[in-house]
Enzyme design. Structure first.
Site, PDB file in Angstrom:
ATOM      1  N   TYR A   1       0.846  -1.204   0.000  1.00  0.00           N
ATOM      2  CA  TYR A   1       0.000   0.000   0.000  1.00  0.00           C
ATOM      3  C   TYR A   1       0.883   1.258   0.000  1.00  0.00           C
ATOM      4  CZ  TYR A   1      -3.698   3.160   1.818  1.00  0.00           C
ATOM      5  OH  TYR A   1      -4.593   4.179   2.016  1.00  0.00           O
ATOM      6  N   ALA A   2       1.944   1.226   0.822  1.00  0.00           N
ATOM      7  CA  ALA A   2       2.857   2.380   0.889  1.00  0.00           C
ATOM      8  C   ALA A   2       3.505   2.622  -0.471  1.00  0.00           C
ATOM      9  CB  ALA A   2       3.928   2.147   1.960  1.00  0.00           C
TER      10      ALA A   2
HETATM   11  N1  NAD Z   1      -9.530   5.667   5.708  1.00  0.00           N
HETATM   12  C1  NAD Z   1      -8.281   6.069   5.856  1.00  0.00           C
HETATM   13  O1  NAD Z   1      -7.771   6.193   6.982  1.00  0.00           O
HETATM   14  C2  NAD Z   1      -7.439   6.399   4.655  1.00  0.00           C
HETATM   15  C3  NAD Z   1      -6.157   6.946   4.875  1.00  0.00           C
HETATM   16  C4  NAD Z   1      -5.366   7.289   3.787  1.00  0.00           C
HETATM   17  C5  NAD Z   1      -5.844   7.085   2.504  1.00  0.00           C
HETATM   18  N2  NAD Z   1      -7.089   6.542   2.301  1.00  0.00           N
HETATM   19  C6  NAD Z   1      -7.523   6.331   0.924  1.00  0.00           C
HETATM   20  O2  NAD Z   1      -8.777   6.938   0.740  1.00  0.00           O
HETATM   21  C7  NAD Z   1      -9.450   6.292  -0.337  1.00  0.00           C
HETATM   22  C8  NAD Z   1     -10.867   5.971   0.084  1.00  0.00           C
HETATM   23  O3  NAD Z   1     -10.844   5.000   1.127  1.00  0.00           O
HETATM   24  P1  NAD Z   1     -11.953   4.911   2.289  1.00  0.00           P
HETATM   25  O4  NAD Z   1     -11.215   4.916   3.569  1.00  0.00           O
HETATM   26  O5  NAD Z   1     -13.022   5.894   2.054  1.00  0.00           O
HETATM   27  O6  NAD Z   1     -12.471   3.402   2.071  1.00  0.00           O
HETATM   28  P2  NAD Z   1     -13.932   2.836   1.712  1.00  0.00           P
HETATM   29  O7  NAD Z   1     -13.769   1.366   1.622  1.00  0.00           O
HETATM   30  O8  NAD Z   1     -14.931   3.391   2.636  1.00  0.00           O
HETATM   31  O9  NAD Z   1     -14.197   3.454   0.254  1.00  0.00           O
HETATM   32  C9  NAD Z   1     -13.431   3.089  -0.851  1.00  0.00           C
HETATM   33  C10 NAD Z   1     -14.348   2.784  -2.027  1.00  0.00           C
HETATM   34  O10 NAD Z   1     -13.512   2.453  -3.165  1.00  0.00           O
HETATM   35  C11 NAD Z   1     -14.173   1.422  -3.873  1.00  0.00           C
HETATM   36  N3  NAD Z   1     -13.245   0.674  -4.713  1.00  0.00           N
HETATM   37  C12 NAD Z   1     -12.296  -0.222  -4.323  1.00  0.00           C
HETATM   38  N4  NAD Z   1     -11.700  -0.752  -5.390  1.00  0.00           N
HETATM   39  C13 NAD Z   1     -12.266  -0.184  -6.487  1.00  0.00           C
HETATM   40  C14 NAD Z   1     -12.082  -0.328  -7.881  1.00  0.00           C
HETATM   41  N5  NAD Z   1     -11.199  -1.210  -8.376  1.00  0.00           N
HETATM   42  N6  NAD Z   1     -12.837   0.430  -8.726  1.00  0.00           N
HETATM   43  C15 NAD Z   1     -13.753   1.299  -8.235  1.00  0.00           C
HETATM   44  N7  NAD Z   1     -13.974   1.465  -6.928  1.00  0.00           N
HETATM   45  C16 NAD Z   1     -13.258   0.729  -6.061  1.00  0.00           C
HETATM   46  C17 NAD Z   1     -14.806   0.553  -2.803  1.00  0.00           C
HETATM   47  O11 NAD Z   1     -15.870  -0.254  -3.325  1.00  0.00           O
HETATM   48  C18 NAD Z   1     -15.271   1.575  -1.778  1.00  0.00           C
HETATM   49  O12 NAD Z   1     -16.626   1.947  -1.950  1.00  0.00           O
HETATM   50  C19 NAD Z   1      -8.612   5.056  -0.686  1.00  0.00           C
HETATM   51  O13 NAD Z   1      -7.819   5.327  -1.815  1.00  0.00           O
HETATM   52  C20 NAD Z   1      -7.756   4.867   0.545  1.00  0.00           C
HETATM   53  O14 NAD Z   1      -6.572   4.180   0.263  1.00  0.00           O
HETATM   54  C21 NAD Z   1      -7.892   6.195   3.343  1.00  0.00           C
END
Ligand code: NAD
Length: 277
Positions: free
Chosen positions: A165-166
């Site tokens: 992921y990193a």
């Molecule tokens: N939650 C955290 O602490 C955090 C921290 C840093 C970065 N992020 C990043 O934020 C973004 C959103 O994450 P979140 O925490 O809201 O998670 P979440 O699971 O609530 O939402 C992510 C959404 O992305 C969708 N998704 C996954 N793979 C996909 C694909 N191949 N095509 C289309 N959609 C897809 C999922 O179905 C989901 O609805 C991500 O990129 C995550 O890595 C989150």
């Protein structure tokens, strides 16, 4: 004044979490939102919420990692609304593991979703953003367009248990800075947010998490409870962030307030990392 009034914004992964909060905030600030998610149900729910609040949105479900889908997604947005002003690369998930036990499949999956998919989406946006801007500039017109990539403090600073992921999120920082360098002269600002711990299903206590289906694979999302407690102690604000707070930073970078911000990585983590990227 609404911050993104009349702008057409494509937001990937906006069926849940941070993407959904961003879609709702953009719509409340006047944007027409194209909601993409792997899962059609949640994508339609986001559209319904936006419409119920008086906004305009379209669901285009599908996987951003599927070759050809990024082109299809943007073509559908432009066919329906005539242009593309904002692209937010937010779709993503985690598939954690320690280095010595990480499979090639786990490694590759994170590069596919966090680096290759945003790259393909940005490349697919070239005809609608770069080429259109080039023509406008030749006619003496100035229109700003925005790309916002959702990265992570894992990508900026590293994190135990997340080498895949990193690496994907660090690649996204490199992508952001390169797009900023190539497309800045077309008034396309490309920036990223590096998010800390935000309360979504990705950061639920792992011990209680049930496996979820991400495309063809089953993944258990979440963060070990011990790490969740440690983060709350390390964050000066003493708590994780809310999806709406992440969305606020994304909105800033997508708005005219950030017209001279380009290639920047905005850390949104309650003050946990106080170093520059
Ligand atoms: N939650 C955290 O602490 C955090 C921290 C840093 C970065 N992020 C990043 O934020 C973004 C959103 O994450 P979140 O925490 O809201 O998670 P979440 O699971 O609530 O939402 C992510 C959404 O992305 C969708 N998704 C996954 N793979 C996909 C694909 N191949 N095509 C289309 N959609 C897809 C999922 O179905 C989901 O609805 C991500 O990129 C995550 O890595 C989150």
């Amino acid at each position: 004044m609404e911050l993104v009034d009349g702008k057409v914004a494509v937001i990937t992964g906006s069926g849940r979490g941070i993407g959904q909060a961003t879609a709702k905030l953009f719509a409340a600030e006047g944007a027409i939102v194209v909601v993409n998610d792997l899962d059609a149900g949640p994508a339609n729910e986001t559209v319904d919420m936006i419409k119920a609040a008086g906004g305009e949105a379209l669901a285009v479900p599908g996987s951003v990692t599927e070759p050809g889908f990024p082109e299809k997604l943007l073509a559908e947005a432009v066919a329906r609304y005539g242009r593309l002003d904002i692209l937010v690369n937010c779709a993503g998930y985690t598939w954690d593991g320690v280095i010595h036990r990480m499979s090639d499949e786990q490694w590759q999956a994170m590069l596919d979703i966090h680096a290759t998919a945003p790259f393909r989406l940005i490349r697919a946006a070239a005809p609608y953003m770069r080429d259109v801007a080039k023509q406008e500039i030749a006619q003496g017109k100035v229109n700003y367009r925005k790309i916002v990539n959702v990265s992570s403090v894992s990508g900026a600073y590293g994190n135990a248990g997340q080498i895949n992921y990193a690496a994907g999120k660090a690649a996204l920082i490199g992508i952001t800075k390169t797009v900023a360098a190539e497309w800045g002269r077309f008034n396309i600002n490309c920036n990223a947010v590096a998010l800390g711990m935000i309360e979504t299903r990705l950061t639920q206590p792992k011990e209680q998490a049930k496996p979820v289906q991400i495309g063809e694979r089953e993944v258990t999302l979440g963060v070990p409870q011990m790490m969740l407690q440690a983060v709350s102690m390390l964050v000066p604000m003493g708590r994780p962030g809310k999806p709406e707070e992440a969305a606020g930073a994304i909105l800033f970078l997508a708005s005219p307030l950030a017209n001279y911000v380009n290639g920047h990585i905005l850390v949104v983590d309650g003050g946990m990392y106080r170093a520059g990227v």
